[in-house]
Design a protein around this motif. Structure first.
Motif, PDB file in Angstrom:
ATOM      1  N   ALA A 108      41.263  20.034  42.535  1.00  0.00           N
ATOM      2  CA  ALA A 108      41.072  21.428  43.081  1.00  0.00           C
ATOM      3  C   ALA A 108      39.999  21.985  42.391  1.00  0.00           C
ATOM      4  O   ALA A 108      39.199  22.952  43.093  1.00  0.00           O
ATOM      5  CB  ALA A 108      42.219  22.169  42.560  1.00  0.00           C
ATOM      6  N   THR A 138      36.622  21.374  44.308  1.00  0.00           N
ATOM      7  CA  THR A 138      36.661  21.659  45.856  1.00  0.00           C
ATOM      8  C   THR A 138      36.228  23.039  46.107  1.00  0.00           C
ATOM      9  O   THR A 138      36.083  24.055  45.289  1.00  0.00           O
ATOM     10  CB  THR A 138      38.199  21.911  46.430  1.00  0.00           C
ATOM     11  OG1 THR A 138      38.798  20.593  46.180  1.00  0.00           O
ATOM     12  CG2 THR A 138      38.380  22.215  47.651  1.00  0.00           C
ATOM     13  N   TRP A 140      35.712  26.758  48.176  1.00  0.00           N
ATOM     14  CA  TRP A 140      36.394  27.667  48.767  1.00  0.00           C
ATOM     15  C   TRP A 140      35.614  28.503  49.649  1.00  0.00           C
ATOM     16  O   TRP A 140      34.948  29.287  49.134  1.00  0.00           O
ATOM     17  CB  TRP A 140      37.220  28.683  47.658  1.00  0.00           C
ATOM     18  CG  TRP A 140      37.676  27.601  46.471  1.00  0.00           C
ATOM     19  CD1 TRP A 140      37.111  27.515  45.417  1.00  0.00           C
ATOM     20  CD2 TRP A 140      38.653  26.803  46.510  1.00  0.00           C
ATOM     21  NE1 TRP A 140      37.980  26.708  44.603  1.00  0.00           N
ATOM     22  CE2 TRP A 140      38.945  26.349  45.375  1.00  0.00           C
ATOM     23  CE3 TRP A 140      39.762  26.609  47.630  1.00  0.00           C
ATOM     24  CZ2 TRP A 140      40.019  25.309  44.838  1.00  0.00           C
ATOM     25  CZ3 TRP A 140      41.023  25.660  47.142  1.00  0.00           C
ATOM     26  CH2 TRP A 140      41.051  25.143  45.871  1.00  0.00           C
ATOM     27  N   LYS A 161      39.735  34.543  49.669  1.00  0.00           N
ATOM     28  CA  LYS A 161      40.216  33.882  48.399  1.00  0.00           C
ATOM     29  C   LYS A 161      41.731  34.662  48.247  1.00  0.00           C
ATOM     30  O   LYS A 161      42.261  35.187  47.095  1.00  0.00           O
ATOM     31  CB  LYS A 161      39.592  33.807  47.365  1.00  0.00           C
ATOM     32  CG  LYS A 161      38.427  33.018  47.407  1.00  0.00           C
ATOM     33  CD  LYS A 161      37.421  33.103  46.224  1.00  0.00           C
ATOM     34  CE  LYS A 161      36.075  32.062  46.493  1.00  0.00           C
ATOM     35  NZ  LYS A 161      35.324  32.495  47.748  1.00  0.00           N
ATOM     36  N   SER A 197      40.914  25.976  51.136  1.00  0.00           N
ATOM     37  CA  SER A 197      40.020  25.404  50.804  1.00  0.00           C
ATOM     38  C   SER A 197      39.003  24.920  52.037  1.00  0.00           C
ATOM     39  O   SER A 197      39.363  25.016  53.195  1.00  0.00           O
ATOM     40  CB  SER A 197      40.508  23.804  50.460  1.00  0.00           C
ATOM     41  OG  SER A 197      39.513  22.800  50.375  1.00  0.00           O
ATOM     42  N   GLU A 239      40.564  21.545  54.137  1.00  0.00           N
ATOM     43  CA  GLU A 239      41.628  21.551  54.082  1.00  0.00           C
ATOM     44  C   GLU A 239      42.448  20.117  54.456  1.00  0.00           C
ATOM     45  O   GLU A 239      43.493  19.870  53.739  1.00  0.00           O
ATOM     46  CB  GLU A 239      42.288  22.826  55.076  1.00  0.00           C
ATOM     47  CG  GLU A 239      43.697  22.790  54.966  1.00  0.00           C
ATOM     48  CD  GLU A 239      44.285  23.817  55.887  1.00  0.00           C
ATOM     49  OE1 GLU A 239      45.499  24.079  56.163  1.00  0.00           O
ATOM     50  OE2 GLU A 239      43.257  24.678  56.546  1.00  0.00           O
ATOM     51  N   PHE A 245      42.135  18.194  51.365  1.00  0.00           N
ATOM     52  CA  PHE A 245      43.226  18.445  50.391  1.00  0.00           C
ATOM     53  C   PHE A 245      44.578  18.327  50.891  1.00  0.00           C
ATOM     54  O   PHE A 245      45.573  17.839  49.998  1.00  0.00           O
ATOM     55  CB  PHE A 245      43.131  20.304  50.544  1.00  0.00           C
ATOM     56  CG  PHE A 245      43.194  20.382  49.047  1.00  0.00           C
ATOM     57  CD1 PHE A 245      44.357  20.169  48.067  1.00  0.00           C
ATOM     58  CD2 PHE A 245      42.360  21.472  48.344  1.00  0.00           C
ATOM     59  CE1 PHE A 245      44.401  20.574  47.023  1.00  0.00           C
ATOM     60  CE2 PHE A 245      42.547  21.931  47.061  1.00  0.00           C
ATOM     61  CZ  PHE A 245      43.472  21.570  46.467  1.00  0.00           C
TER      62      PHE A 245
END
Length: 270
Positions: free
Chosen positions: A124, A127, A129, A133, A149, A152, A155
């Motif tokens: 995480a 990663t 973004w 958020k 993310s 995605e 993830f």
């Protein structure tokens, strides 16, 4: 308070220093810890209206929550195996689950939980973004973070593999243990013997149903963009309700724990 009482009862009563209560003590410790990870922030949000959290605080919350949830899964699986040994091969119980072996098993459970939480948090932290958020959750859950993310699908793939290895596999082991337990119980001739055998594992089986039932509804459901509500409800079940019910289920359905709690209350009242 209930989880703390079970830990206190275990430490103060030498006749409870057997594998089953050692595992139960660890389960109570986990329940106390992972509720502490999520509930204080939720209370702050409800009282102050401040729903902001920094990136480092979010990662820290995610790390400790992943650690505790992984440890809970491992300990529940160990407890299922403990009940299988106690009912299916009782004469070898103390040989198979000696004190030294129990400590090694618990150490392995905690170490695997630490490695899993480190892996998820490290993933995480690296990663990117790219969405707004806004975490549609009351704590930094790995699935909620996946939705904001940039990658995605990647993830979600990590979450799926993690859930498969540290969720579905332990659940399968627990289920197999209870299938064999049920066969042994049904083979007992007397009704009284069946009731006694079932009473030794019914508490743990109820806890498994609560925990995995809510967990499956959160992590196995396909990701949806506009339906975060049900996931939050089920998350409350296994992060707040289940840890509260666990000690009640064990204390109300277990004569040894109940007697030890009554004795402790009497000592404190004198």
């Amino acid at each position: 308070m209930w989880n703390g009482a079970i830990i206190m009862v275990f430490t103060m009563n030498s006749h409870l220093h057997i594998p089953m209560y050692l595992f139960l003590c660890n389960l109570s410790l986990v329940d106390m810890c992972y509720t502490t990870v999520t509930v204080p922030k939720l209370i702050e949000i409800l009282l102050s209206g401040n729903n902001m959290i920094s990136f480092l605080q979010c990662l820290a919350q995610m790390y400790f929550f992943a650690l505790m949830i992984s440890a809970e899964v491992a300990i529940l699986t160990i407890m299922a195996y403990d009940r299988y040994i106690a009912i299916c091969i009782p004469l070898h119980y103390h040989h198979i689950l000696s004190r030294r072996k129990c400590l090694w098993i618990l150490m392995l459970a905690w170490v695997s939980a630490i490695f899993n939480s480190v892996f998820l948090t490290s993933f995480a932290s690296t990663t990117a973004w790219c969405h707004p958020k806004n975490i549609e959750h009351f704590y930094c859950d790995v699935k909620a973070l996946a939705k904001i993310s940039c990658s995605e699908l990647r993830f979600q793939a990590v979450i799926f593999v993690d859930t498969l290895l540290l969720g579905f596999l332990p659940f399968t082991i627990s289920l197999m243990s209870y299938v064999k337990i049920l066969r042994v119980i049904l083979s007992i001739a007397s009704m009284e013997g069946r009731k006694k055998a079932f009473s030794t594992c019914s508490s743990h089986f109820i806890v498994l149903l609560f925990f995995y039932g809510a967990g499956v509804c959160v992590y196995i459901r396909p990701p949806t963009q506009y339906r975060e509500g049900p996931e939050q409800v089920f998350s409350i079940l296994y992060t707040i309700v289940t840890p509260t019910l666990n000690p009640l289920i064990y204390s109300l359905r277990n004569k040894d724990v109940k007697d030890a709690l009554i004795k402790l209350i009497r000592l404190k009242s004198k």
